[in-house]
Design an enzyme around this catalytic site. Structure first.
Site, PDB file in Angstrom:
ATOM      1  N   GLU A   1      40.047  26.970  48.593  1.00 17.96           N
ATOM      2  CA  GLU A   1      40.280  28.355  48.184  1.00 17.96           C
ATOM      3  C   GLU A   1      38.925  29.028  48.032  1.00 17.96           C
ATOM      4  O   GLU A   1      38.071  28.557  47.284  1.00 17.96           O
ATOM      5  CB  GLU A   1      41.051  28.453  46.868  1.00 17.96           C
ATOM      6  CG  GLU A   1      41.341  29.912  46.507  1.00 17.96           C
ATOM      7  CD  GLU A   1      42.035  30.097  45.167  1.00 17.96           C
ATOM      8  OE1 GLU A   1      42.638  31.167  44.973  1.00 17.96           O
ATOM      9  OE2 GLU A   1      41.961  29.180  44.317  1.00 17.96           O
TER      10      GLU A   1
ATOM     11  N   ASP B   1      28.078  30.163  47.904  1.00 19.10           N
ATOM     12  CA  ASP B   1      28.405  31.411  48.586  1.00 19.10           C
ATOM     13  C   ASP B   1      29.334  31.123  49.761  1.00 19.10           C
ATOM     14  O   ASP B   1      29.079  30.211  50.554  1.00 19.10           O
ATOM     15  CB  ASP B   1      27.110  32.062  49.081  1.00 19.10           C
ATOM     16  CG  ASP B   1      27.296  33.507  49.507  1.00 19.10           C
ATOM     17  OD1 ASP B   1      28.340  33.822  50.113  1.00 19.10           O
ATOM     18  OD2 ASP B   1      26.399  34.320  49.246  1.00 19.10           O
TER      19      ASP B   1
ATOM     20  N   ASP C   1      37.400  40.605  47.382  1.00 21.76           N
ATOM     21  CA  ASP C   1      36.819  41.938  47.212  1.00 21.76           C
ATOM     22  C   ASP C   1      37.009  42.723  48.511  1.00 21.76           C
ATOM     23  O   ASP C   1      36.604  42.258  49.579  1.00 21.76           O
ATOM     24  CB  ASP C   1      35.327  41.801  46.894  1.00 21.76           C
ATOM     25  CG  ASP C   1      34.689  43.107  46.441  1.00 21.76           C
ATOM     26  OD1 ASP C   1      35.098  44.180  46.945  1.00 21.76           O
ATOM     27  OD2 ASP C   1      33.778  43.053  45.603  1.00 21.76           O
TER      28      ASP C   1
ATOM     29  N   LYS D   1      33.620  50.335  51.457  1.00 19.17           N
ATOM     30  CA  LYS D   1      32.666  51.173  52.179  1.00 19.17           C
ATOM     31  C   LYS D   1      32.319  50.561  53.535  1.00 19.17           C
ATOM     32  O   LYS D   1      32.117  49.353  53.642  1.00 19.17           O
ATOM     33  CB  LYS D   1      31.401  51.369  51.347  1.00 19.17           C
ATOM     34  CG  LYS D   1      31.638  52.153  50.059  1.00 19.17           C
ATOM     35  CD  LYS D   1      30.359  52.350  49.272  1.00 19.17           C
ATOM     36  CE  LYS D   1      30.632  53.153  47.997  1.00 19.17           C
ATOM     37  NZ  LYS D   1      29.401  53.341  47.191  1.00 19.17           N
TER      38      LYS D   1
ATOM     39  N   ASP E   1      46.303  42.831  47.428  1.00 13.68           N
ATOM     40  CA  ASP E   1      47.067  43.990  46.982  1.00 13.68           C
ATOM     41  C   ASP E   1      46.539  45.259  47.643  1.00 13.68           C
ATOM     42  O   ASP E   1      47.089  46.340  47.438  1.00 13.68           O
ATOM     43  CB  ASP E   1      46.959  44.141  45.465  1.00 13.68           C
ATOM     44  CG  ASP E   1      45.512  44.391  45.041  1.00 13.68           C
ATOM     45  OD1 ASP E   1      44.697  43.461  45.204  1.00 13.68           O
ATOM     46  OD2 ASP E   1      45.196  45.503  44.581  1.00 13.68           O
TER      47      ASP E   1
ATOM     48  N   THR F   1      48.375  34.069  41.844  1.00 10.75           N
ATOM     49  CA  THR F   1      47.107  34.070  41.115  1.00 10.75           C
ATOM     50  C   THR F   1      47.322  34.890  39.839  1.00 10.75           C
ATOM     51  O   THR F   1      48.330  35.590  39.695  1.00 10.75           O
ATOM     52  CB  THR F   1      45.977  34.715  41.936  1.00 10.75           C
ATOM     53  OG1 THR F   1      46.215  36.127  42.033  1.00 10.75           O
ATOM     54  CG2 THR F   1      45.896  34.104  43.333  1.00 10.75           C
ATOM     55  N   GLU F   2      46.370  34.822  38.909  1.00  9.10           N
ATOM     56  CA  GLU F   2      46.484  35.608  37.682  1.00  9.10           C
ATOM     57  C   GLU F   2      46.542  37.104  38.004  1.00  9.10           C
ATOM     58  O   GLU F   2      47.372  37.843  37.450  1.00  9.10           O
ATOM     59  CB  GLU F   2      45.283  35.339  36.760  1.00  9.10           C
ATOM     60  CG  GLU F   2      45.158  33.908  36.266  1.00  9.10           C
ATOM     61  CD  GLU F   2      44.331  33.033  37.208  1.00  9.10           C
ATOM     62  OE1 GLU F   2      43.998  31.918  36.812  1.00  9.10           O
ATOM     63  OE2 GLU F   2      44.031  33.470  38.341  1.00  9.10           O
ATOM     64  N   TYR F   3      45.690  37.528  38.903  1.00 10.68           N
ATOM     65  CA  TYR F   3      45.632  38.937  39.279  1.00 10.68           C
ATOM     66  C   TYR F   3      46.923  39.363  39.967  1.00 10.68           C
ATOM     67  O   TYR F   3      47.458  40.447  39.696  1.00 10.68           O
ATOM     68  CB  TYR F   3      44.437  39.172  40.199  1.00 10.68           C
ATOM     69  CG  TYR F   3      44.260  40.600  40.621  1.00 10.68           C
ATOM     70  CD1 TYR F   3      43.602  41.513  39.798  1.00 10.68           C
ATOM     71  CD2 TYR F   3      44.757  41.054  41.838  1.00 10.68           C
ATOM     72  CE1 TYR F   3      43.443  42.838  40.179  1.00 10.68           C
ATOM     73  CE2 TYR F   3      44.608  42.374  42.224  1.00 10.68           C
ATOM     74  CZ  TYR F   3      43.947  43.255  41.388  1.00 10.68           C
ATOM     75  OH  TYR F   3      43.800  44.567  41.767  1.00 10.68           O
ATOM     76  N   GLU F   4      47.423  38.523  40.844  1.00 12.96           N
ATOM     77  CA  GLU F   4      48.654  38.827  41.575  1.00 12.96           C
ATOM     78  C   GLU F   4      49.817  39.046  40.617  1.00 12.96           C
ATOM     79  O   GLU F   4      50.625  39.964  40.791  1.00 12.96           O
ATOM     80  CB  GLU F   4      48.970  37.680  42.535  1.00 12.96           C
ATOM     81  CG  GLU F   4      50.259  37.822  43.304  1.00 12.96           C
ATOM     82  CD  GLU F   4      50.518  36.636  44.216  1.00 12.96           C
ATOM     83  OE1 GLU F   4      51.559  36.632  44.893  1.00 12.96           O
ATOM     84  OE2 GLU F   4      49.677  35.715  44.259  1.00 12.96           O
TER      85      GLU F   4
END
Length: 217
Positions: free
Chosen positions: A45, A97, A119, A123, A155, A195-198
């Site tokens: 991941e 990285d 992320d 831009k 998202d 995921t937590e964000y999802e």
């Protein structure tokens, strides 16, 4: 999303070099069989955040090895805490990285690469930083096995559209595409690990975009 610095996490990471590999030399491939103590298949991941997704995968699939590639020390510490609490010997944490993924893993060494809520770098001048930019795809192709694939969730509709186009231009084959993952067939929804964000984002009624893609021979 950058997490607030937690001193305990830094301390914990430094105390467990057997579980967390920090800033390895990109000139040397990592001996993952030695790290895991076996040669089971590996799944990665990229950008694991607090690690709910990757730790759940590791807990549910003890016969597979998992690597959380995460740059932030605090995030690595949170993942490590869960790993230690659950005794997940099949999970390693790599502080590094994503741009060096092909340096950390030998060719044809991993079955799946998960890209969860990366992320979007909206831009135009930051296009090359997007994890589905063509240079990243080329690196994923190197480390994936012949039958390996990428699983991507976001998202962000703009990043999703960009990623579909980028992968299509790269000649990839799409095995699954969804513009509303949480309202797919029940058997698909049941297999999805949030995921937590999802979880937070979907709870507000927002759609989750997803795709699975591989590199055609």
């Amino acid at each position: 999303m950058r997490l607030r610095n937690k001193p305990w996490a830094v301390k914990l990471v430094n105390e467990h070099p057997e579980s967390v590999l920090q800033n390895p030399d990109p000139e040397k491939k990592i001996d993952w069989a030695a790290r895991f103590g076996n040669d089971n298949t590996i799944e990665i991941e990229v950008g694991s955040g607090k690690g709910h997704f990757i730790t759940t995968l590791a807990e549910n699939n003890p016969d597979k090895n998992y690597v959380a590639l995460e740059l932030q020390t605090t995030a690595a510490g949170i993942i490590l805490r869960t790993k230690l609490e659950k005794g997940l010997d099949n999970l390693q944490i790599l502080r590094g990285d994503a741009a060096d993924i092909n340096c950390f893993f030998p060719e044809n060494s991993t079955n799946v690469i998960y890209l969860n809520f990366s992320d979007p770098w909206p831009k135009t001048r930051h296009e090359k930083r997007r994890l589905t930019y063509k240079s990243f795809l080329a690196k994923y192709q190197q480390v994936l096995t012949k039958d390996g694939h990428i699983e991507f969730k976001t998202d962000n509709s703009g990043l999703f559209a960009y990623s579909v186009q980028s992968m299509n231009n790269f000649g990839m084959h799409f095995d699954f595409v969804s513009v509303d993952l949480h309202h797919e067939k029940p058997e698909i929804v049941e297999k999805n690990i949030e995921t937590e964000y999802e979880h937070k984002f979907a709870a507000k009624g927002n759609p989750i975009y997803a795709l699975h893609a591989d590199f055609e021979a």
